[in-house]
Motif scaffolding. Structure first.
Motif, short mmCIF file in Angstrom:
data_model
loop_
_atom_site.label_atom_id
_atom_site.label_comp_id
_atom_site.label_asym_id
_atom_site.label_seq_id
_atom_site.Cartn_x
_atom_site.Cartn_y
_atom_site.Cartn_z
N LEU A 494 -1.87 3.26 4.86
CA LEU A 494 -2.76 2.66 6.03
C LEU A 494 -3.39 0.69 5.71
O LEU A 494 -3.94 0.34 5.06
N VAL A 495 -3.19 0.22 6.85
CA VAL A 495 -4.19 -1.12 7.11
C VAL A 495 -4.64 -0.96 8.53
O VAL A 495 -4.67 -0.66 9.01
N PRO A 496 -5.41 -1.91 8.74
CA PRO A 496 -6.08 -3.15 9.41
C PRO A 496 -5.88 -3.50 11.04
O PRO A 496 -3.87 -3.61 10.55
N ASN A 497 -5.79 -2.65 11.94
CA ASN A 497 -5.15 -3.06 12.92
C ASN A 497 -5.57 -3.94 13.18
O ASN A 497 -6.81 -4.74 13.80
N MET A 498 -4.78 -4.97 14.03
CA MET A 498 -4.66 -6.50 14.82
C MET A 498 -5.44 -7.50 13.75
O MET A 498 -6.12 -8.47 13.77
N ILE A 499 -5.64 -6.96 12.85
CA ILE A 499 -6.31 -8.36 11.61
C ILE A 499 -5.08 -9.25 10.89
O ILE A 499 -5.42 -10.89 10.43
N ILE A 500 -3.35 -9.32 11.03
CA ILE A 500 -2.95 -10.07 10.87
C ILE A 500 -2.03 -10.66 11.77
O ILE A 500 -2.33 -12.07 10.99
N GLN A 501 -1.66 -10.20 12.89
CA GLN A 501 -1.15 -11.23 13.91
C GLN A 501 -1.97 -12.42 14.23
O GLN A 501 -1.12 -13.36 14.52
N PRO A 502 -3.15 -12.56 14.50
CA PRO A 502 -3.92 -14.14 14.31
C PRO A 502 -3.90 -14.51 13.96
O PRO A 502 -3.22 -16.03 14.35
#
Length: 606
Positions: A494-502
């Motif tokens: 599992l990875v944190p949601n919407m942390i990488i995209q920004p």
């Protein structure tokens, strides 16, 4: 004759009154002897244990004192102290001691004809007994008393107990059981079986001289009731001889009185008088006022019946001459008085103990109430803390959702800008393709919008769709690569949601799109030291140059984007204790570009 009767009555009254006050009005020369006579050791020990409020010792000393009274044949006192011992052992929940004392109490109550109470205590002892034999013995005694109106039905219970007690090797109780059988046989008018039972009791009582004397006297009584006076007298004379040898003066007096009684029944008054006079002489000499009075009463009764007033008066005169000395020297009276003092102290200490126990009970009740109140307050405090923590957690979750949703409008605005640009340039095919890809991406983002963590494969799929969209718009500005370490299970990690995209967006919009040549954006998911390391690397213009080209509005927006990411990571760490971290750094010359590194532990469940 009337004068003689009045004189004797007055003498008896004087004697009784003197027995009560003698110890209080002793001359000084006798006081030291009185002080030397002490109450029983058990009574003294009981006083000490009551003073210390030691419940275990109190129970033990009550029982000892009860047994002392039992040996003195004071069954009323024995019953009183056995009851107190039983109450103390009951408080202490010491069942073995409770069984023993309940049985002893039942025996005393039986001897005092308190059959209902005795039955109840035999049954108590039986119900508490763990040993089947012990239970059976007590229940046999209870049933024996229930059938006291029918002596024949008691025989089986007595015989059963004799066998059980023999197996248990309880010789004292075997003796008592044989005595019970003898008494039962007498009730059935079977004197031969009674004598045989008494003789068997003697075998088991051989180490108990007092019990032996008592049983032999009972045998003598059986012979006497059957007019076999010679056999009865022979037994008493043997007991007398043994008492003389053992210097047992109390037994000598008792046996002389018994012999006299037998001679009277045999109608041989001369020998009876000789025995009574010897008993009287011995009682006076050994300072036993009670037995002296009893023997004198028997002698006077005989002389009165014979009309021999002269001999009666002679005995009176002799008795009166020695009266004061006899009363003052009688150790039994002094011991009784001393014990009365000790018993008075015991009663006072018992009252004090009752008050102490009441105070302790009240104190304990207050302590329990206080403890309960504190516990209730702690529970209330824990509930409040839990509620506050839940509220705080919920607030953090709301804040996290708010921050995550804050990123969506920006992304949507940029995407719609791109569509608008395609339309303005009459690129309908590109616009249509872009909107289709955009709608798919938005559907995925909406599905995962309420999740703080999603699986790695879904995150990679979502980010690829996003990069495809941006690449469609800036296809001449950059290419991209996504790599996932083979050590990572993309479906379970599992990875944190919407942390990488920004950070991907920042690389494209503030770094790569300003290049004159085509750049490269790399997204790597690596596994190192039991942690997932996400690396976002570009070869754009870099942080320094990017800041120089930005407008003030863009700088504010970039600052808000970074703060949003930091806040979200901070909230995730607080909520899930995952220790997520990230750093942004610029590549060193001659290279240009930025590197973003996000690190979090390997997560397989939340």
């Amino acid at each position: 004759m009337r004068h003689l009767s009045i004189t004797f009555s007055l003498l008896c009254l004087v004697l009784l009154f003197s027995q009560k006050i003698a110890a209080q009005e002793m001359p000084v020369q006798k006081a030291e002897k009185s002080r030397a006579v002490k109450a029983s050791k058990a009574a003294e020990e009981l006083s000490v244990s009551l003073d210390k409020n030691d419940e275990g010792k109190i129970a033990e000393n009550y029982e000892k004192l009860a047994n002392e009274f039992l040996n003195k044949e004071d069954n009323a006192k024995a019953e009183e102290y056995f009851k107190r011992a039983l109450n103390s052992y009951t408080k202490l929940k010491q069942n073995e001691d409770k069984i023993r004392v309940a049985r002893s109490l039942a025996k005393v109550q039986e001897s005092r004809k308190k059959f209902n109470s005795a039955i109840e205590n035999y049954e108590v002892a039986g119900s508490l007994a763990k040993d089947p034999s012990e239970e059976k013995i007590n229940l046999n005694d209870a049933n024996r008393l229930k059938n006291q109106a029918n002596p024949a039905s008691q025989t089986d219970y007595v015989n059963s107990n004799i066998e059980l007690l023999k197996k248990e090797k309880k010789s004292d109780e075997v003796t008592e059981a044989y005595v019970q059988k003898a008494q039962n046989s007498l009730d059935l008018k079977d004197k031969s079986v009674a004598i045989e039972s008494y003789k068997k009791a003697l075998v088991y009582a051989k180490d108990k001289p007092e019990a032996v004397i008592k049983i032999k006297n009972e045998i003598a009584n059986v012979y006497a009731s059957d007019n076999q006076f010679e056999k009865a007298i022979n037994i008493n004379e043997k007991l007398l001889a043994e008492a003389v040898t053992n210097r047992d003066f109390s037994t000598q007096i008792k046996q002389l009185q018994s012999i006299a009684s037998l001679y009277f029944k045999k109608e041989d008054p001369e020998k009876a008088i000789v025995s009574l006079k010897e008993a009287y002489r011995l009682a006076s000499e050994k300072e036993n006022s009670t037995e002296a009075k009893n023997t004198l009463s028997a002698l006077v009764k005989y002389y009165k019946s014979e009309g021999n007033e002269k001999e009666s008066m002679k005995l009176y005169e002799q008795f009166l001459q020695n009266f004061d000395e006899l009363i003052q020297s009688d150790t039994t009276l002094i011991s009784a008085k001393t014990f009365q003092v000790t018993e008075g102290k015991i009663r006072q200490l018992e009252k004090e103990k009752t008050l102490k126990d009441e105070l302790i009970t009240k104190k304990n009740t207050f302590n329990y109430f206080l403890l309960g109140s504190i516990l209730l307050l702690l529970l209330l405090f824990a509930f409040i803390v839990k509620a506050l923590y839940a509220i705080k957690t919920k607030n953090k979750e709301i804040a996290l959702q708010s921050l995550r949703r804050e990123m969506n409008p920006h992304f949507i605005f940029n995407s719609l800008n791109s569509v608008n640009q395609f339309i303005a340039e009459n690129k309908e095919l590109e616009a249509n393709k872009y909107l289709t890809s955009y709608s798919n991406l938005m559907r995925d983002m909406m599905e995962n919008s309420n999740k703080d963590f999603i699986s790695l494969d879904k995150e990679v799929e979502q980010l690829k769709k996003y990069l495809d969209l941006e690449h469609l718009r800036f296809q001449d500005k950059f290419d991209f690569e996504i790599t996932v370490d083979e050590k990572l299970d993309a479906e379970s990690v599992l990875v944190p949601n919407m942390i990488i995209q920004p950070h991907l967006e920042n690389s494209i919009w503030h770094g790569l799109r300003y290049l004159d040549t085509k750049g490269l954006l790399q997204l790597k998911f690596q596994f190192a030291d039991a942690k997932v390391v996400v690396v976002i690397e570009d070869n754009g213009i870099g942080l320094t140059k990017s800041r120089e080209l930005k407008t003030s509005n863009q700088k504010v927006h970039e600052s808000r984007g970074l703060n949003n990411t930091k806040e979200r990571i901070g909230l995730l760490n607080e909520l899930y204790k995952k220790n997520i971290s990230f750093v942004i750094k610029e590549k060193e010359l001659p290279e240009s570009g930025t590197i973003v590194e996000i690190v979090f532990p390997l997560i397989d469940k939340i």
